[in-house]
Structures are given as C-alpha cells and as structure tokens.
Design a protein around this motif. Structure first.
Motif, PDB file in Angstrom:
ATOM      1  N   ALA A 105     105.226 -40.699  22.515  1.00  0.00           N
ATOM      2  CA  ALA A 105     106.536 -40.277  22.019  1.00  0.00           C
ATOM      3  C   ALA A 105     106.532 -38.763  21.820  1.00  0.00           C
ATOM      4  O   ALA A 105     105.505 -38.168  21.484  1.00  0.00           O
ATOM      5  CB  ALA A 105     106.889 -40.984  20.718  1.00  0.00           C
ATOM      6  N   GLU A 106     107.696 -38.165  22.038  1.00  0.00           N
ATOM      7  CA  GLU A 106     107.838 -36.720  21.945  1.00  0.00           C
ATOM      8  C   GLU A 106     109.130 -36.379  21.212  1.00  0.00           C
ATOM      9  O   GLU A 106     110.040 -37.214  21.127  1.00  0.00           O
ATOM     10  CB  GLU A 106     107.879 -36.100  23.350  1.00  0.00           C
ATOM     11  N   PRO A 107     109.238 -35.158  20.712  1.00  0.00           N
ATOM     12  CA  PRO A 107     110.506 -34.748  20.102  1.00  0.00           C
ATOM     13  C   PRO A 107     111.643 -34.823  21.123  1.00  0.00           C
ATOM     14  O   PRO A 107     111.468 -34.445  22.288  1.00  0.00           O
ATOM     15  CB  PRO A 107     110.245 -33.295  19.675  1.00  0.00           C
ATOM     16  N   ALA A 108     112.780 -35.325  20.675  1.00  0.00           N
ATOM     17  CA  ALA A 108     113.928 -35.442  21.577  1.00  0.00           C
ATOM     18  C   ALA A 108     114.295 -34.088  22.176  1.00  0.00           C
ATOM     19  O   ALA A 108     114.676 -33.999  23.350  1.00  0.00           O
ATOM     20  CB  ALA A 108     115.110 -36.032  20.822  1.00  0.00           C
ATOM     21  N   SER A 109     114.150 -33.038  21.393  1.00  0.00           N
ATOM     22  CA  SER A 109     114.509 -31.689  21.879  1.00  0.00           C
ATOM     23  C   SER A 109     113.606 -31.247  23.023  1.00  0.00           C
ATOM     24  O   SER A 109     114.065 -30.604  23.981  1.00  0.00           O
ATOM     25  CB  SER A 109     114.416 -30.681  20.726  1.00  0.00           C
ATOM     26  N   ALA A 110     112.318 -31.601  22.959  1.00  0.00           N
ATOM     27  CA  ALA A 110     111.384 -31.234  24.029  1.00  0.00           C
ATOM     28  C   ALA A 110     111.675 -32.009  25.300  1.00  0.00           C
ATOM     29  O   ALA A 110     111.531 -31.493  26.415  1.00  0.00           O
ATOM     30  CB  ALA A 110     109.951 -31.484  23.578  1.00  0.00           C
ATOM     31  N   VAL A 111     112.083 -33.258  25.145  1.00  0.00           N
ATOM     32  CA  VAL A 111     112.437 -34.076  26.311  1.00  0.00           C
ATOM     33  C   VAL A 111     113.665 -33.505  26.997  1.00  0.00           C
ATOM     34  O   VAL A 111     113.726 -33.401  28.230  1.00  0.00           O
ATOM     35  CB  VAL A 111     112.671 -35.535  25.896  1.00  0.00           C
ATOM     36  N   ARG A 118     106.085 -29.804  31.632  1.00  0.00           N
ATOM     37  CA  ARG A 118     105.430 -28.745  32.413  1.00  0.00           C
ATOM     38  C   ARG A 118     104.018 -28.435  31.916  1.00  0.00           C
ATOM     39  O   ARG A 118     103.338 -27.589  32.477  1.00  0.00           O
ATOM     40  CB  ARG A 118     106.281 -27.470  32.362  1.00  0.00           C
ATOM     41  N   GLU A 119     103.577 -29.118  30.872  1.00  0.00           N
ATOM     42  CA  GLU A 119     102.275 -28.832  30.291  1.00  0.00           C
ATOM     43  C   GLU A 119     101.133 -29.448  31.106  1.00  0.00           C
ATOM     44  O   GLU A 119     101.226 -30.577  31.563  1.00  0.00           O
ATOM     45  CB  GLU A 119     102.204 -29.384  28.855  1.00  0.00           C
ATOM     46  N   LEU A 160     101.686 -29.766  14.509  1.00  0.00           N
ATOM     47  CA  LEU A 160     100.310 -30.221  14.665  1.00  0.00           C
ATOM     48  C   LEU A 160     100.021 -30.707  16.083  1.00  0.00           C
ATOM     49  O   LEU A 160      98.901 -30.602  16.572  1.00  0.00           O
ATOM     50  CB  LEU A 160     100.017 -31.341  13.659  1.00  0.00           C
ATOM     51  N   ALA A 161     101.037 -31.251  16.734  1.00  0.00           N
ATOM     52  CA  ALA A 161     100.873 -31.779  18.087  1.00  0.00           C
ATOM     53  C   ALA A 161     102.216 -31.763  18.799  1.00  0.00           C
ATOM     54  O   ALA A 161     103.274 -31.772  18.152  1.00  0.00           O
ATOM     55  CB  ALA A 161     100.318 -33.205  18.041  1.00  0.00           C
ATOM     56  N   SER A 162     102.169 -31.756  20.118  1.00  0.00           N
ATOM     57  CA  SER A 162     103.421 -31.773  20.890  1.00  0.00           C
ATOM     58  C   SER A 162     103.884 -33.194  21.183  1.00  0.00           C
ATOM     59  O   SER A 162     105.052 -33.421  21.479  1.00  0.00           O
ATOM     60  CB  SER A 162     103.244 -31.023  22.213  1.00  0.00           C
ATOM     61  N   ARG A 163     102.946 -34.142  21.088  1.00  0.00           N
ATOM     62  CA  ARG A 163     103.246 -35.546  21.354  1.00  0.00           C
ATOM     63  C   ARG A 163     102.471 -36.412  20.371  1.00  0.00           C
ATOM     64  O   ARG A 163     101.509 -35.964  19.754  1.00  0.00           O
ATOM     65  CB  ARG A 163     102.824 -35.963  22.769  1.00  0.00           C
ATOM     66  N   GLY A 178     113.208 -38.063  14.800  1.00  0.00           N
ATOM     67  CA  GLY A 178     113.573 -37.168  15.896  1.00  0.00           C
ATOM     68  C   GLY A 178     112.723 -37.282  17.133  1.00  0.00           C
ATOM     69  O   GLY A 178     112.642 -36.347  17.934  1.00  0.00           O
ATOM     70  N   LEU A 179     112.088 -38.442  17.323  1.00  0.00           N
ATOM     71  CA  LEU A 179     111.211 -38.648  18.476  1.00  0.00           C
ATOM     72  C   LEU A 179     111.790 -39.686  19.419  1.00  0.00           C
ATOM     73  O   LEU A 179     112.548 -40.568  19.005  1.00  0.00           O
ATOM     74  CB  LEU A 179     109.825 -39.103  18.016  1.00  0.00           C
TER      75      LEU A 179
END
Length: 223
Positions: A105-111, A118-119, A160-163, A178-179
């Motif tokens: 799972a990731e932040p909705a904004s990053a998605v 791109r990481e 702390l983490a991106s995902r 928000g994920l």
C-alpha cells in the motif's frame, strides 16, 4: 495407566482466534473456562482432554513454538508460514478461515503522481521482511525494509517509508490513513500446522488430530 505427556496446541491471539475456536471444538478440543476469562493473564490452559493443553501466543510465535517442538501443533495464518519457511513446520490442512491478503500500500498522493512507480529503491515498512524483499526483487526494486510490529499505516505520512506491506481485509484502515492498495503479494488463510518430528514420534495422536481437521474442513466445504 498413566496419562501420556500432553500435546501442546498453540493458538494465535488476534484476528484468527474467534474463527479457530469453533473448529477446535469440532475436532474435540475445548479450552477450560479460564481461557475465556478476559482478566486472566495466563498463557497456558487445560482442555476437556487430559492429554491436550493449549497455549495462546502471538501469531508469529505460534510458528516458532511449533517449528522448534515446544508446541506440537497449532493454527496460524499462511502469511506467517511463508515468512519464516521453517523446515520442521508441516501445514497439512487449509482451514478456510482467516481470509485476507498480504499487500503493498502507498499514499494515494504518490499513486496519483506516479512518484513511487519510478523508484528503483524503496523504503518499505512491514513486519514481513522476507516476503517483502522477495516481492520487490521480482519487480527489480531494491527494498530497504523498516521492521515494524504495528501502526504500519503511520510510516508513509511520517516519512519513515514510501510504502508499507501489511495484511489487508476490507481496506478501511488504509483508506482512513490516506493509503491505497497497489498490489497483492499473496492471499492468506489460516492453516493447521504440526511439528514434523512430533508427527513421526506421536503419529497416533497427531495424525488423528490432522485427520479430524481435514475431515471437518471437507465436510464444511461440501455443505
């Protein structure tokens, strides 16, 4: 005739326990009243069978106790089995309970921005370091794992983490933090596990227990 040394059956605290207890009862094992006393701090309990006692521990510890022979059998999620991959752990029966999934799972904004896509290197918060690393290796992404035992959903918002990699059932907790779930690593269900060495040395009792669970699950599916 003396009573044989009791079989030790490990049950997990948390989400699987409520679904596991009815199955255990149908297999002929009922914990004593103290097990249901919410004020009790006991971890070991007698049952209706003189030759079986129950221990109640954290899910990850169920696998450890059984794999090392401190417990003879137990119930635990397949996520725990796959994370540790203990050679002495045998999981003969899928109990068809405790269904969920291990997901990224990731932040909705990053998605929305596509930033994480791109990481080539990702910092991931999880309590499943082995499964997480293997998953990201398949994607060609180097995963730096931050080991957490809870509150995973806070990690991205606090930098702390991106995902995160965690168990997902309804997805409500992710949404409230928000994920969004971006990929599934594996489906999860609860399994009956036994210690391989114990099964060989006490095949009558442990084999009978395995057969009881296997018959019960088959009957439930056929109903």
């Amino acid at each position: 005739m003396s009573t044989p040394n009791p079989l030790v059956f490990a049950l997990p605290k948390g989400r699987i326990l409520d679904e596991a207890l009815p199955l255990l009862e149908k297999a002929g094992i009922v914990p004593d009243a103290d097990f249901f006393n919410k004020n009790s701090r006991a971890l070991s309990f007698a049952t209706n069978r003189a030759d079986v006692k129950i221990i109640r521990v954290r899910a990850f510890d169920v696998a450890t106790f059984v794999a090392h022979g401190a417990a003879h059998a137990g119930i635990v999620g397949s996520d725990v089995i796959d994370e540790f991959d203990y050679a002495d752990l045998y999981a003969p029966v899928d109990l068809d309970i405790g269904h969920c999934r291990l997901s990224v799972a990731e932040p909705a904004s990053a998605v929305e921005s596509g930033a994480n896509a791109r990481e080539s290197h990702a910092r991931v918060a999880t309590k499943y370091p082995n499964l997480t690393r293997r998953h990201f290796e398949k994607l060609g992404v180097q995963a730096e794992v931050v080991k957490l035992n809870g509150a995973m959903e806070l990690a991205p918002s606090l930098g702390l983490a991106s995902r995160i990699v965690d168990l997902v059932s309804t997805g409500r907790t992710l949404k409230e933090n928000g994920l969004v779930e971006t990929s599934q690593i594996l489906p999860v269900s609860a399994r009956l596990i036994v210690n391989r060495a114990a099964l060989k040395t006490d095949s009558a009792r442990l084999g009978g227990l395995v057969d009881a669970f296997r018959t019960m699950v088959a009957a439930r599916k056929a109903a």
